[in-house]
Motif scaffolding. Sequence first.
Motif, short mmCIF file in Angstrom:
data_model
loop_
_atom_site.label_atom_id
_atom_site.label_comp_id
_atom_site.label_asym_id
_atom_site.label_seq_id
_atom_site.Cartn_x
_atom_site.Cartn_y
_atom_site.Cartn_z
N HIS A 163 0.83 -1.20 0.00
CA HIS A 163 0.00 0.00 0.00
C HIS A 163 0.87 1.26 0.00
CE1 HIS A 163 -3.57 2.34 0.59
NE2 HIS A 163 -3.27 2.72 1.82
N PHE A 164 1.92 1.24 0.81
CA PHE A 164 2.83 2.39 0.92
C PHE A 164 3.57 2.62 -0.39
CE2 PHE A 164 7.15 3.91 2.36
CZ PHE A 164 6.76 5.20 2.68
N MET A 165 4.10 1.57 -0.99
CA MET A 165 4.85 1.72 -2.23
C MET A 165 3.94 2.14 -3.39
SD MET A 165 7.87 1.36 -1.19
CE MET A 165 8.74 1.44 -2.76
N ALA A 166 2.70 1.66 -3.38
CA ALA A 166 1.75 2.08 -4.41
C ALA A 166 1.43 3.56 -4.26
CB ALA A 166 0.47 1.25 -4.33
N LEU B 76 17.21 3.55 -2.88
CA LEU B 76 16.15 4.17 -2.07
C LEU B 76 14.86 3.37 -2.16
CD1 LEU B 76 15.09 6.53 -0.36
CD2 LEU B 76 14.72 7.81 -2.48
N PHE B 77 14.57 2.81 -3.31
CA PHE B 77 13.37 1.99 -3.50
C PHE B 77 13.35 0.83 -2.49
CE2 PHE B 77 11.24 -1.68 -5.45
CZ PHE B 77 10.00 -1.14 -5.76
N GLN C 137 15.10 0.69 0.28
CA GLN C 137 15.05 1.28 1.63
C GLN C 137 13.64 1.64 2.05
OE1 GLN C 137 16.70 1.28 4.10
NE2 GLN C 137 17.23 3.23 5.05
N LEU C 138 12.85 2.14 1.14
CA LEU C 138 11.47 2.53 1.46
C LEU C 138 10.63 1.31 1.81
CD1 LEU C 138 11.01 5.28 -1.27
CD2 LEU C 138 11.02 5.66 1.22
N ILE C 139 10.89 0.21 1.13
CA ILE C 139 10.18 -1.04 1.47
C ILE C 139 10.52 -1.45 2.90
CG2 ILE C 139 10.01 -3.51 0.98
CD1 ILE C 139 10.47 -2.83 -1.98
N TYR C 140 11.80 -1.37 3.25
CA TYR C 140 12.19 -1.75 4.61
C TYR C 140 11.72 -0.72 5.63
CZ TYR C 140 14.56 -6.07 3.69
OH TYR C 140 14.81 -7.39 3.38
N GLY C 141 11.55 0.52 5.22
CA GLY C 141 10.95 1.51 6.11
C GLY C 141 9.51 1.15 6.43
N ALA C 142 8.79 0.65 5.42
CA ALA C 142 7.42 0.18 5.65
C ALA C 142 7.39 -1.03 6.57
CB ALA C 142 6.74 -0.14 4.31
N PHE C 143 8.35 -1.95 6.39
CA PHE C 143 8.45 -3.10 7.29
C PHE C 143 8.71 -2.63 8.73
CE2 PHE C 143 10.10 -6.30 3.87
CZ PHE C 143 8.85 -6.30 3.29
N MET C 144 9.59 -1.63 8.88
CA MET C 144 9.89 -1.08 10.21
C MET C 144 8.62 -0.57 10.88
SD MET C 144 13.19 -1.11 11.20
CE MET C 144 13.35 0.31 12.29
N ALA C 145 7.83 0.20 10.11
CA ALA C 145 6.60 0.76 10.66
C ALA C 145 5.57 -0.33 10.93
CB ALA C 145 6.03 1.80 9.70
N GLY C 146 5.42 -1.25 9.98
CA GLY C 146 4.41 -2.28 10.11
C GLY C 146 4.63 -3.21 11.28
N GLY D 46 21.69 -0.20 7.65
CA GLY D 46 22.80 -0.35 6.71
C GLY D 46 22.55 0.38 5.40
N ILE D 47 21.32 0.24 4.86
CA ILE D 47 21.00 0.93 3.61
C ILE D 47 21.02 2.45 3.81
CG2 ILE D 47 19.25 1.26 1.82
CD1 ILE D 47 18.36 -1.60 2.24
N ALA D 48 20.60 2.90 4.99
CA ALA D 48 20.62 4.34 5.29
C ALA D 48 22.04 4.89 5.18
CB ALA D 48 20.05 4.61 6.68
N TYR D 49 23.01 4.16 5.74
CA TYR D 49 24.40 4.60 5.66
C TYR D 49 24.90 4.60 4.21
CZ TYR D 49 24.19 3.60 10.69
OH TYR D 49 23.84 3.57 12.02
#
Length: 353
Positions: free
Chosen positions: A165-168, A207-208, A210-219, A264-267
Amino acid sequence: MQAELKKNTSNNVAKWLFAGVIMLIVQILLGGITRLTESGLSITEWKPITGVLPPLNTAQWMDEFNRYKHTDQFRYMNSNFSLHDFKFIFFWEWFHRTWARLMGLVFLFGFFYFLIKKQFRQEMIGPFIILFLLGIMQGIIGWIMVKSGLVPERMFVGHMELATHFMAALLLLCYTLWFALSLSVKPNQITINKGLRKTTLIIFFILFVQLIYGAFMAGLHAATAAPTWPQINGQWIPDSMNNLSPGWKNFIDNKITIQFIHRGIAYIILISVLIWFFKAIKIKGTLLFSKTRLIPLVFIIVQVLLGITTVVTSPYGNNLVWFGVAHQLVAILFLMSMIFMLYIIKSLPVNNS
Protein backbone atom coordinates in the motif's frame (compact mmCIF):
# COMPACT_ATOMS: atom_id res chain seq x y z
CA MET A 1 0.17 33.92 -29.37
CA GLN A 2 -0.49 30.19 -29.68
CA ALA A 3 2.79 29.41 -27.89
CA GLU A 4 1.81 31.71 -25.01
CA LEU A 5 -1.62 30.05 -24.73
CA LYS A 6 0.03 26.61 -24.69
CA LYS A 7 2.37 27.77 -21.93
CA ASN A 8 -0.47 29.15 -19.77
CA THR A 9 -2.48 25.96 -20.24
CA SER A 10 0.46 23.80 -19.14
CA ASN A 11 1.12 26.03 -16.12
CA ASN A 12 -2.51 25.81 -14.95
CA VAL A 13 -2.60 22.03 -15.24
CA ALA A 14 0.81 21.78 -13.53
CA LYS A 15 -0.43 23.89 -10.57
CA TRP A 16 -3.38 21.52 -10.20
CA LEU A 17 -1.04 18.53 -10.26
CA PHE A 18 1.31 20.13 -7.70
CA ALA A 19 -1.73 20.66 -5.44
CA GLY A 20 -2.41 16.94 -5.88
CA VAL A 21 1.19 16.18 -4.87
CA ILE A 22 0.72 18.13 -1.62
CA MET A 23 -2.54 16.29 -0.91
CA LEU A 24 -0.83 12.95 -1.55
CA ILE A 25 1.94 13.82 0.92
CA VAL A 26 -0.70 14.57 3.57
CA GLN A 27 -2.47 11.30 2.78
CA ILE A 28 0.71 9.23 3.12
CA LEU A 29 1.48 10.90 6.46
CA LEU A 30 -2.07 10.18 7.65
CA GLY A 31 -1.46 6.57 6.66
CA GLY A 32 1.69 6.57 8.78
CA ILE A 33 -0.18 7.92 11.80
CA THR A 34 -2.96 5.40 11.23
CA ARG A 35 -0.47 2.53 11.23
CA LEU A 36 1.64 3.68 14.17
CA THR A 37 -1.46 4.29 16.33
CA GLU A 38 -2.86 0.89 15.24
CA SER A 39 -6.03 2.61 14.01
CA GLY A 40 -6.44 0.80 10.70
CA LEU A 41 -8.88 -1.84 11.91
CA SER A 42 -11.19 0.54 13.77
CA ILE A 43 -13.54 0.79 10.76
CA THR A 44 -14.47 -2.72 9.70
CA GLU A 45 -16.59 -1.88 6.64
CA TRP A 46 -15.92 -0.12 3.36
CA LYS A 47 -18.68 2.37 2.61
CA PRO A 48 -17.39 4.66 -0.17
CA ILE A 49 -20.40 7.04 0.02
CA THR A 50 -22.09 6.75 3.43
CA GLY A 51 -18.73 6.31 5.15
CA VAL A 52 -17.98 10.00 4.62
CA LEU A 53 -20.01 10.85 7.72
CA PRO A 54 -18.64 9.70 11.08
CA PRO A 55 -21.07 8.46 13.78
CA LEU A 56 -23.29 11.39 14.79
CA ASN A 57 -24.81 10.17 18.04
CA THR A 58 -24.12 7.78 20.90
CA ALA A 59 -26.13 4.95 19.34
CA GLN A 60 -24.14 5.12 16.10
CA TRP A 61 -20.87 5.25 18.02
CA MET A 62 -21.83 2.15 19.98
CA ASP A 63 -22.71 0.32 16.74
CA GLU A 64 -19.25 1.07 15.35
CA PHE A 65 -17.60 0.14 18.64
CA ASN A 66 -19.48 -3.16 18.80
CA ARG A 67 -18.34 -4.05 15.28
CA TYR A 68 -14.74 -3.33 16.31
CA LYS A 69 -15.18 -5.59 19.35
CA HIS A 70 -15.51 -8.56 16.97
CA THR A 71 -11.92 -8.10 15.75
CA ASP A 72 -9.07 -10.05 17.30
CA GLN A 73 -7.23 -6.78 17.76
CA PHE A 74 -9.84 -5.77 20.31
CA ARG A 75 -10.10 -9.22 21.89
CA TYR A 76 -6.39 -9.76 22.46
CA MET A 77 -4.90 -6.27 22.53
CA ASN A 78 -7.46 -3.55 23.23
CA SER A 79 -10.07 -5.30 25.37
CA ASN A 80 -9.68 -2.56 27.98
CA PHE A 81 -10.68 0.14 25.48
CA SER A 82 -13.37 2.60 26.47
CA LEU A 83 -15.56 4.37 23.91
CA HIS A 84 -13.24 7.39 24.27
CA ASP A 85 -10.21 5.24 23.35
CA PHE A 86 -12.08 3.84 20.36
CA LYS A 87 -13.00 7.32 19.14
CA PHE A 88 -9.31 8.23 19.02
CA ILE A 89 -8.30 5.38 16.70
CA PHE A 90 -11.54 5.70 14.71
CA PHE A 91 -10.72 9.37 13.97
CA TRP A 92 -7.39 8.60 12.31
CA GLU A 93 -8.77 5.84 10.09
CA TRP A 94 -11.82 7.95 9.20
CA PHE A 95 -9.64 11.00 8.45
CA HIS A 96 -7.33 8.85 6.29
CA ARG A 97 -10.26 7.52 4.25
CA THR A 98 -12.02 10.89 4.04
CA TRP A 99 -8.87 12.65 2.81
CA ALA A 100 -8.57 9.97 0.11
CA ARG A 101 -12.13 10.75 -1.00
CA LEU A 102 -11.35 14.48 -1.02
CA MET A 103 -8.29 13.85 -3.19
CA GLY A 104 -10.42 11.87 -5.60
CA LEU A 105 -12.87 14.77 -5.89
CA VAL A 106 -10.09 17.33 -6.41
CA PHE A 107 -8.60 15.25 -9.22
CA LEU A 108 -12.01 14.47 -10.75
CA PHE A 109 -13.38 18.04 -10.68
CA GLY A 110 -10.06 19.42 -11.91
CA PHE A 111 -10.05 16.92 -14.76
CA PHE A 112 -13.54 17.89 -15.93
CA TYR A 113 -12.83 21.61 -15.45
CA PHE A 114 -9.78 21.52 -17.72
CA LEU A 115 -11.61 19.24 -20.14
CA ILE A 116 -14.53 21.67 -20.45
CA LYS A 117 -12.15 24.63 -20.75
CA LYS A 118 -10.29 22.71 -23.48
CA GLN A 119 -6.98 23.12 -21.67
CA PHE A 120 -5.88 19.52 -22.15
CA ARG A 121 -3.48 18.87 -24.99
CA GLN A 122 -3.53 15.56 -26.83
CA GLU A 123 -0.28 14.37 -25.21
CA MET A 124 -1.78 14.82 -21.72
CA ILE A 125 -4.60 12.30 -22.16
CA GLY A 126 -2.50 9.14 -21.79
CA PRO A 127 -0.73 10.28 -18.60
CA PHE A 128 -4.07 11.26 -17.08
CA ILE A 129 -5.55 7.83 -17.76
CA ILE A 130 -2.52 6.25 -16.06
CA LEU A 131 -2.91 8.68 -13.15
CA PHE A 132 -6.54 7.71 -12.55
CA LEU A 133 -5.78 3.99 -12.85
CA LEU A 134 -3.02 4.35 -10.25
CA GLY A 135 -5.46 6.16 -7.95
CA ILE A 136 -8.09 3.42 -8.31
CA MET A 137 -5.45 0.73 -7.75
CA GLN A 138 -4.31 2.46 -4.58
CA GLY A 139 -7.84 2.50 -3.15
CA ILE A 140 -8.30 -1.22 -3.88
CA ILE A 141 -4.94 -2.09 -2.31
CA GLY A 142 -5.90 -0.03 0.75
CA TRP A 143 -9.04 -2.05 1.35
CA ILE A 144 -7.24 -5.36 0.74
CA MET A 145 -4.72 -4.22 3.36
CA VAL A 146 -7.46 -3.53 5.92
CA LYS A 147 -9.12 -6.87 5.16
CA SER A 148 -5.79 -8.59 5.89
CA GLY A 149 -6.18 -7.61 9.54
CA LEU A 150 -9.86 -8.55 9.84
CA VAL A 151 -9.24 -12.29 9.96
CA PRO A 152 -8.93 -14.63 12.95
CA GLU A 153 -5.68 -14.46 14.93
CA ARG A 154 -4.58 -11.23 13.23
CA MET A 155 -4.27 -8.18 15.48
CA PHE A 156 -2.67 -5.88 12.93
CA VAL A 157 -2.77 -5.09 9.27
CA GLY A 158 -0.16 -7.32 7.61
CA HIS A 159 3.17 -5.55 7.18
CA MET A 160 3.59 -6.99 3.68
CA GLU A 161 0.22 -5.57 2.69
CA LEU A 162 1.17 -2.30 4.37
CA ALA A 163 4.41 -2.11 2.38
CA THR A 164 2.48 -2.77 -0.85
CA HIS A 165 0.00 0.00 0.00
CA PHE A 166 2.83 2.39 0.92
CA MET A 167 4.85 1.72 -2.23
CA ALA A 168 1.75 2.08 -4.41
CA ALA A 169 1.09 5.46 -2.77
CA LEU A 170 4.68 6.53 -3.47
CA LEU A 171 4.34 5.37 -7.08
CA LEU A 172 1.24 7.55 -7.44
CA LEU A 173 3.06 10.48 -5.79
CA CYS A 174 6.14 10.14 -8.01
CA TYR A 175 4.09 9.80 -11.17
CA THR A 176 2.02 12.89 -10.33
CA LEU A 177 5.17 14.88 -9.55
CA TRP A 178 6.87 13.73 -12.76
CA PHE A 179 3.77 14.68 -14.79
CA ALA A 180 3.71 18.13 -13.15
CA LEU A 181 7.42 18.64 -13.84
CA SER A 182 6.93 17.68 -17.48
CA LEU A 183 4.49 20.61 -17.78
CA SER A 184 6.46 23.18 -15.81
CA VAL A 185 10.21 22.63 -16.35
CA LYS A 186 11.50 24.26 -19.53
CA PRO A 187 13.99 22.53 -21.85
CA ASN A 188 16.59 25.22 -21.16
CA GLN A 189 16.46 24.30 -17.43
CA ILE A 190 17.69 20.76 -18.09
CA THR A 191 21.30 19.83 -17.24
CA ILE A 192 23.05 17.29 -19.46
CA ASN A 193 25.44 14.96 -17.66
CA LYS A 194 25.37 11.22 -18.30
CA GLY A 195 27.56 10.27 -15.34
CA LEU A 196 25.56 12.19 -12.74
CA ARG A 197 22.27 10.87 -14.10
CA LYS A 198 23.59 7.33 -13.76
CA THR A 199 24.58 8.00 -10.14
CA THR A 200 21.14 9.51 -9.50
CA LEU A 201 19.47 6.38 -10.88
CA ILE A 202 21.60 4.12 -8.69
CA ILE A 203 20.64 6.11 -5.57
CA PHE A 204 17.00 5.99 -6.61
CA PHE A 205 16.99 2.19 -6.90
CA ILE A 206 18.73 1.79 -3.53
CA LEU A 207 16.15 4.17 -2.07
CA PHE A 208 13.37 1.99 -3.50
CA VAL A 209 14.58 -0.96 -1.41
CA GLN A 210 15.05 1.28 1.63
CA LEU A 211 11.47 2.53 1.46
CA ILE A 212 10.18 -1.04 1.47
CA TYR A 213 12.19 -1.75 4.61
CA GLY A 214 10.95 1.51 6.11
CA ALA A 215 7.42 0.18 5.65
CA PHE A 216 8.45 -3.10 7.29
CA MET A 217 9.89 -1.08 10.21
CA ALA A 218 6.60 0.76 10.66
CA GLY A 219 4.41 -2.28 10.11
CA LEU A 220 6.24 -4.39 12.70
CA HIS A 221 7.11 -1.53 15.09
CA ALA A 222 10.63 -2.87 14.67
CA ALA A 223 12.27 0.23 16.18
CA THR A 224 11.23 -0.89 19.67
CA ALA A 225 13.03 -4.23 19.21
CA ALA A 226 16.41 -2.46 19.36
CA PRO A 227 16.11 1.12 20.68
CA THR A 228 19.89 1.62 20.74
CA TRP A 229 22.51 3.34 18.57
CA PRO A 230 25.07 2.95 17.05
CA GLN A 231 25.01 -0.73 18.00
CA ILE A 232 21.88 -2.89 17.86
CA ASN A 233 21.23 -4.04 21.41
CA GLY A 234 24.95 -3.91 22.12
CA GLN A 235 26.07 -5.78 19.00
CA TRP A 236 27.27 -4.59 15.59
CA ILE A 237 25.97 -7.79 13.97
CA PRO A 238 23.17 -9.14 16.20
CA ASP A 239 23.09 -12.87 16.96
CA SER A 240 19.31 -12.97 16.56
CA MET A 241 19.39 -12.03 12.88
CA ASN A 242 19.04 -15.67 11.83
CA ASN A 243 16.49 -16.85 14.38
CA LEU A 244 13.72 -17.67 11.91
CA SER A 245 13.45 -20.71 9.70
CA PRO A 246 13.55 -20.97 6.73
CA GLY A 247 16.31 -18.37 6.53
CA TRP A 248 14.63 -16.10 3.97
CA LYS A 249 11.89 -15.26 6.48
CA ASN A 250 14.43 -13.24 8.47
CA PHE A 251 14.52 -10.69 5.65
CA ILE A 252 10.79 -9.98 5.91
CA ASP A 253 9.68 -11.03 9.41
CA ASN A 254 12.64 -10.74 11.79
CA LYS A 255 12.50 -7.30 13.44
CA ILE A 256 16.21 -7.24 14.25
CA THR A 257 17.23 -8.26 10.72
CA ILE A 258 14.89 -5.68 9.23
CA GLN A 259 16.30 -2.94 11.44
CA PHE A 260 19.88 -4.02 10.63
CA ILE A 261 19.16 -3.84 6.89
CA HIS A 262 17.30 -0.53 7.22
CA ARG A 263 20.20 1.04 9.11
CA GLY A 264 22.80 -0.35 6.71
CA ILE A 265 21.00 0.93 3.61
CA ALA A 266 20.62 4.34 5.29
CA TYR A 267 24.40 4.60 5.66
CA ILE A 268 24.90 3.50 2.05
CA ILE A 269 22.46 6.16 0.81
CA LEU A 270 24.12 8.84 2.94
CA ILE A 271 27.57 8.03 1.49
CA SER A 272 26.11 7.80 -2.04
CA VAL A 273 24.45 11.21 -1.77
CA LEU A 274 27.69 12.74 -0.48
CA ILE A 275 29.49 11.34 -3.54
CA TRP A 276 26.63 12.58 -5.75
CA PHE A 277 26.86 16.08 -4.27
CA PHE A 278 30.63 16.40 -4.71
CA LYS A 279 30.18 15.33 -8.32
CA ALA A 280 27.30 17.81 -8.76
CA ILE A 281 29.20 20.86 -7.52
CA LYS A 282 31.86 20.27 -10.18
CA ILE A 283 29.27 20.39 -12.97
CA LYS A 284 28.41 23.64 -14.69
CA GLY A 285 24.71 23.05 -15.12
CA THR A 286 21.66 25.28 -15.44
CA LEU A 287 20.68 27.85 -12.83
CA LEU A 288 17.85 25.56 -11.64
CA PHE A 289 20.31 22.72 -11.09
CA SER A 290 22.81 24.96 -9.28
CA LYS A 291 20.12 26.28 -6.91
CA THR A 292 18.70 22.86 -6.03
CA ARG A 293 21.62 20.41 -5.97
CA LEU A 294 22.18 20.86 -2.22
CA ILE A 295 18.61 19.82 -1.35
CA PRO A 296 19.06 15.99 -1.48
CA LEU A 297 22.09 16.18 0.81
CA VAL A 298 20.23 18.31 3.37
CA PHE A 299 17.27 15.93 3.36
CA ILE A 300 19.35 12.77 3.77
CA ILE A 301 21.35 14.22 6.68
CA VAL A 302 18.13 15.27 8.46
CA GLN A 303 16.63 11.87 7.64
CA VAL A 304 19.49 9.90 9.20
CA LEU A 305 19.37 12.04 12.34
CA LEU A 306 15.59 11.59 12.57
CA GLY A 307 15.96 7.85 12.07
CA ILE A 308 18.40 7.59 14.96
CA THR A 309 16.14 9.72 17.17
CA THR A 310 13.08 7.64 16.26
CA VAL A 311 14.81 4.37 17.18
CA VAL A 312 16.40 5.59 20.42
CA THR A 313 13.24 7.28 21.76
CA SER A 314 10.73 4.69 20.44
CA PRO A 315 9.94 3.01 23.80
CA TYR A 316 8.88 6.26 25.44
CA GLY A 317 5.38 7.72 25.24
CA ASN A 318 4.16 8.53 21.73
CA ASN A 319 7.66 9.18 20.37
CA LEU A 320 7.44 6.30 17.91
CA VAL A 321 4.33 7.86 16.36
CA TRP A 322 5.44 11.47 16.04
CA PHE A 323 9.15 10.97 15.34
CA GLY A 324 8.18 8.10 13.05
CA VAL A 325 5.83 10.35 11.06
CA ALA A 326 8.48 13.10 10.88
CA HIS A 327 10.93 10.46 9.63
CA GLN A 328 8.39 9.40 7.01
CA LEU A 329 7.83 13.00 5.89
CA VAL A 330 11.53 13.63 5.31
CA ALA A 331 11.78 10.28 3.47
CA ILE A 332 9.03 11.49 1.11
CA LEU A 333 10.74 14.86 0.61
CA PHE A 334 14.07 13.14 -0.09
CA LEU A 335 12.37 10.82 -2.59
CA MET A 336 10.78 13.82 -4.31
CA SER A 337 14.13 15.61 -4.45
CA MET A 338 15.64 12.60 -6.23
CA ILE A 339 12.70 12.44 -8.66
CA PHE A 340 13.25 16.14 -9.34
CA MET A 341 16.96 15.55 -9.97
CA LEU A 342 16.17 12.62 -12.25
CA TYR A 343 13.92 14.92 -14.26
CA ILE A 344 16.29 17.89 -14.61
CA ILE A 345 19.44 15.80 -15.27
CA LYS A 346 19.44 14.08 -18.63
CA SER A 347 21.93 11.93 -20.47
CA LEU A 348 21.07 13.51 -23.82
CA PRO A 349 19.86 16.98 -24.87
CA VAL A 350 16.10 17.57 -24.66
CA ASN A 351 14.14 18.03 -27.89
CA ASN A 352 13.01 21.65 -27.95
CA SER A 353 10.26 21.14 -30.51
